[in-house]
Design a protein around this motif. Structure first.
Motif, PDB file in Angstrom:
ATOM      1  N   ILE A  57       0.746  -1.147  -0.005  1.00  0.00           N
ATOM      2  CA  ILE A  57       0.012  -0.085  -0.045  1.00  0.00           C
ATOM      3  C   ILE A  57       0.952   1.243  -0.008  1.00  0.00           C
ATOM      4  N   PHE A  58       0.787   2.146  -0.935  1.00  0.00           N
ATOM      5  CA  PHE A  58       1.616   3.287  -1.085  1.00  0.00           C
ATOM      6  C   PHE A  58       1.007   4.584  -0.508  1.00  0.00           C
ATOM      7  N   PHE A  59       1.628   5.357   0.302  1.00  0.00           N
ATOM      8  CA  PHE A  59       1.337   6.708   0.704  1.00  0.00           C
ATOM      9  C   PHE A  59       2.316   7.566   0.088  1.00  0.00           C
ATOM     10  N   GLY A  60       1.845   8.953  -0.044  1.00  0.00           N
ATOM     11  CA  GLY A  60       2.554   9.592  -0.823  1.00  0.00           C
ATOM     12  C   GLY A  60       2.971  11.038   0.069  1.00  0.00           C
ATOM     13  N   ILE A  61       4.194  11.379  -0.121  1.00  0.00           N
ATOM     14  CA  ILE A  61       4.749  12.890   0.711  1.00  0.00           C
ATOM     15  C   ILE A  61       4.911  13.782  -0.888  1.00  0.00           C
ATOM     16  N   PRO A  62       4.094  14.703  -1.016  1.00  0.00           N
ATOM     17  CA  PRO A  62       4.180  15.439  -2.358  1.00  0.00           C
ATOM     18  C   PRO A  62       5.307  16.511  -2.186  1.00  0.00           C
ATOM     19  N   SER A  63       5.615  17.175  -3.319  1.00  0.00           N
ATOM     20  CA  SER A  63       6.408  18.219  -3.238  1.00  0.00           C
ATOM     21  C   SER A  63       5.854  19.347  -3.278  1.00  0.00           C
ATOM     22  N   TYR A  64       4.448  19.505  -3.399  1.00  0.00           N
ATOM     23  CA  TYR A  64       3.763  20.685  -3.239  1.00  0.00           C
ATOM     24  C   TYR A  64       2.209  20.428  -2.668  1.00  0.00           C
ATOM     25  N   LYS A  65       1.812  21.293  -1.829  1.00  0.00           N
ATOM     26  CA  LYS A  65       0.429  21.111  -1.155  1.00  0.00           C
ATOM     27  C   LYS A  65      -0.404  22.288  -1.301  1.00  0.00           C
ATOM     28  N   ASP A  66      -1.723  22.282  -1.627  1.00  0.00           N
ATOM     29  CA  ASP A  66      -2.691  23.575  -1.469  1.00  0.00           C
ATOM     30  C   ASP A  66      -3.904  23.070  -1.009  1.00  0.00           C
ATOM     31  N   GLU A  67      -4.834  23.864  -0.859  1.00  0.00           N
ATOM     32  CA  GLU A  67      -5.879  23.937  -0.083  1.00  0.00           C
ATOM     33  C   GLU A  67      -7.028  22.634  -0.348  1.00  0.00           C
ATOM     34  N   ILE A  68      -6.828  22.305  -1.626  1.00  0.00           N
ATOM     35  CA  ILE A  68      -7.714  21.304  -2.106  1.00  0.00           C
ATOM     36  C   ILE A  68      -6.904  19.872  -2.523  1.00  0.00           C
ATOM     37  N   PHE A  73      -4.290  14.221  -7.241  1.00  0.00           N
ATOM     38  CA  PHE A  73      -4.829  13.628  -8.409  1.00  0.00           C
ATOM     39  C   PHE A  73      -4.028  14.006  -9.692  1.00  0.00           C
ATOM     40  N   ASP A  74      -2.932  14.696  -9.373  1.00  0.00           N
ATOM     41  CA  ASP A  74      -2.005  15.146 -10.554  1.00  0.00           C
ATOM     42  C   ASP A  74      -1.547  13.725 -11.240  1.00  0.00           C
ATOM     43  N   LYS A  75      -1.816  13.573 -12.527  1.00  0.00           N
ATOM     44  CA  LYS A  75      -1.161  12.538 -13.238  1.00  0.00           C
ATOM     45  C   LYS A  75       0.260  12.212 -13.027  1.00  0.00           C
ATOM     46  N   ASN A  76       1.136  13.267 -12.739  1.00  0.00           N
ATOM     47  CA  ASN A  76       2.458  12.835 -12.415  1.00  0.00           C
ATOM     48  C   ASN A  76       2.846  13.409 -10.892  1.00  0.00           C
ATOM     49  N   GLY A  77       1.851  12.928  -9.959  1.00  0.00           N
ATOM     50  CA  GLY A  77       2.016  13.188  -8.754  1.00  0.00           C
ATOM     51  C   GLY A  77       2.989  11.875  -8.257  1.00  0.00           C
TER      52      GLY A  77
END
Length: 308
Positions: A57-68, A73-77
């Motif tokens: 099971i994968f959990f992600g830590i993204p390079s950017y965050k915003d209010e929504i 759901f970025d295809k390159n996330g």
């Protein structure tokens, strides 16, 4: 004559994929567990496969965050990239993806926030978009964890509309507002900036509530239901399994892992025996699947010939 036995096929390995790092980063509150860079996820899965573990099971830590939580759901996330890499290299592994907003929003909550309030219905279309993006990348199972009412129906409809009718849903149906999640919030960088999550996670005092939540998720199309955490809620695991007789997962969460690790480091407990007993108790309670941070250690001990 043993009635319950833990098999490696019962276990799902959590992997934290972090697109902000270039080498594995140990999680301070989870000794021995690491965030993995996107470029290292194939190697991490390969190590697990060598131990006999095949589900993740994968959990992600993204390079950017915003209010929504648009990076969710970025295809390159981060999750989408990781899933594509693993699916290309290992077409037969089972890939589960966490579908939630807490890791991707600036406020850290599992739903859209407006004037300090979690907006349930406004969140549902976004969860559908996340699930579809994970399915497009190659996920076998999507696992909505936000405890939004109607999330399973929204995700099932979104997947079906895009032709992903065979992608299964493993719903966090009975996810309690527990204090056992503390280390995970460091691991996934998902701490909330205000309030708490009691308005949408289950009340720790309640058992019947969990059954109502499970029943609703099954009616909406869930294929697997989950109870989280595991150890303090084994009674709920048993009640869910006996009531519905459907595939049931239990999440042996970060706080449960860290308690064992801390005690083992101090020499107060025998780690191997304790982990074996914990996993057996979860299986005995009725869980078909167990998400656990102990998976790699357990598999390694089995390979070394450990027999309880």
């Amino acid at each position: 004559m043993r009635e319950a036995k833990v098999e490696l096929d019962d276990l799902i390995v959590p992997i934290f994929v972090d697109e902000t790092i270039s080498k594995p980063l140990e999680i301070r509150s989870m000794p021995g567990y690491y965030r993995i860079p996107v470029e290292g996820v194939v190697e991490e899965v390969e190590k697990c496969l060598d131990l006999g573990l095949n589900s993740f099971i994968f959990f992600g830590i993204p390079s950017y965050k915003d209010e929504i939580g648009s990076s969710a759901f970025d295809k390159n996330g981060v999750i989408q990239k990781a899933v594509r890499l693993v699916r290309k290299e290992f077409p037969d592994v089972v890939i589960v993806t966490d579908v939630c907003l807490c890791e991707y929003t600036t406020h850290g909550h599992c739903g859209i926030v407006k004037d300090g309030k979690i907006m349930n219905d406004e969140t549902l279309p976004i969860l559908g978009k996340i699930a579809v993006s994970h399915a497009e990348a190659g996920a076998d199972i999507v696992a909505p964890s936000g405890m939004m009412d109607g999330m399973v129906k929204a995700i099932r409809s979104a997947l079906d509309d895009e032709g992903f009718t065979d992608v299964a849903i493993m719903s966090y149906s009975a996810k309690y507002a527990s204090s056992f999640y503390g280390p995970f919030r460091e691991a996934a960088d998902s701490g909330y900036k205000f309030g708490d999550r009691r308005s949408y996670q289950a009340d720790i005092h309640n058992g019947d509530e969990a059954l109502r939540e499970v029943e609703l998720d099954l009616k909406e199309g869930a294929d697997i239901v989950m109870v989280k955490p595991a150890l303090a809620y084994l009674d709920i695991v048993r009640r869910v399994k006996e009531t519905f007789r459907v595939p049931t997962c239990a999440y042996n969460v970060s706080g449960e892992y860290s308690m064992v690790k801390a005690s083992a480091i101090q020499g107060w407990l025998d780690e191997k025996d304790i982990v074996y007993e914990i996993l057996t108790s979860i299986k005995r309670a009725g869980a078909d699947l167990i998400i656990t941070y102990h998976a790699k250690d357990f598999a390694r001990w089995m390979k070394e010939g450990f027999d309880w």
